[in-house]
Design a protein around this motif. Structure first.
Motif, PDB file in Angstrom:
ATOM      1  N   PHE A  20     -11.731  11.063  23.309  1.00 40.11           N
ATOM      2  CA  PHE A  20     -10.930   9.836  23.368  1.00 40.11           C
ATOM      3  C   PHE A  20     -11.461   8.772  22.424  1.00 40.11           C
ATOM      4  N   ASN A  21     -10.544   8.088  21.760  1.00 39.07           N
ATOM      5  CA  ASN A  21     -10.864   6.952  20.906  1.00 39.07           C
ATOM      6  C   ASN A  21     -10.993   5.725  21.811  1.00 39.07           C
ATOM      7  N   THR A  22     -12.175   5.542  22.364  1.00 39.39           N
ATOM      8  CA  THR A  22     -12.389   4.494  23.373  1.00 39.39           C
ATOM      9  C   THR A  22     -12.343   3.089  22.795  1.00 39.39           C
ATOM     10  N   SER A  23     -12.409   2.950  21.487  1.00 40.62           N
ATOM     11  CA  SER A  23     -12.331   1.617  20.886  1.00 40.62           C
ATOM     12  C   SER A  23     -10.919   1.286  20.413  1.00 40.62           C
ATOM     13  N   GLY A  24      -9.992   2.200  20.639  1.00 37.43           N
ATOM     14  CA  GLY A  24      -8.618   1.994  20.183  1.00 37.43           C
ATOM     15  C   GLY A  24      -7.804   1.071  21.084  1.00 37.43           C
ATOM     16  N   ARG A  25      -6.841   0.417  20.471  1.00 37.25           N
ATOM     17  CA  ARG A  25      -5.951  -0.507  21.178  1.00 37.25           C
ATOM     18  C   ARG A  25      -5.173   0.209  22.290  1.00 37.25           C
ATOM     19  N   LEU A  26      -4.624   1.366  21.990  1.00 38.44           N
ATOM     20  CA  LEU A  26      -3.810   2.087  22.968  1.00 38.44           C
ATOM     21  C   LEU A  26      -4.641   2.513  24.186  1.00 38.44           C
ATOM     22  N   TYR A  27      -5.867   2.951  23.950  1.00 40.97           N
ATOM     23  CA  TYR A  27      -6.774   3.338  25.033  1.00 40.97           C
ATOM     24  C   TYR A  27      -6.961   2.162  25.996  1.00 40.97           C
TER      25      TYR A  27
END
Length: 119
Positions: free
Chosen positions: A58-65
């Motif tokens: 998971f892209n934990t720094s992403g906006r969608l997350y």
């Protein structure tokens, strides 16, 4: 060795990783992770190769997350449910995601890449 380089072209980390591969003359197939989002079956196969928990994908720094509140939800989800979520949008996947014959690298950590590609 066949390499699949899953990337989001506007991502600075992906650009850095791609330059690293090019500088080391490592050939790869390029895949836009948003336009051609990995399927649940692909993610399941890659997860097994990686020997890492699905959470590492998971892209934990992403906006969608953050918008989806996944930080608080993932622990209560099964691995199968987590893979469903990942397969729903390429922006949720940590990138670049590099898949080789017998390995998977998520994100770009130069020392880890050097170890992987020296062998």
């Amino acid at each position: 060795m066949k390499i699949l380089f899953n990337e989001y072209p506007k991502c600075s980390t992906c650009k850095k990783a791609k330059k690293w591969l090019d500088d080391h003359e490592i050939r790869y197939d390029d895949r836009h992770i948003v336009e051609n989002n990995p399927s649940k079956d692909e993610l399941k196969e890659w997860l097994a190769k990686s020997n890492k928990p699905v959470r590492k994908f998971f892209n934990t720094s992403g906006r969608l997350y953050r918008e989806l509140g996944l930080r608080d939800k993932l622990d209560s989800m099964s691995e199968d449910e987590q893979l469903e979520v990942l397969a729903s949008d390429g922006m949720l996947i940590k990138r670049p995601l590099v898949v080789g014959d017998d390995f998977v690298l998520s994100g770009f950590r130069e020392k880890e890449w050097e170890r992987q590609f020296k062998s």
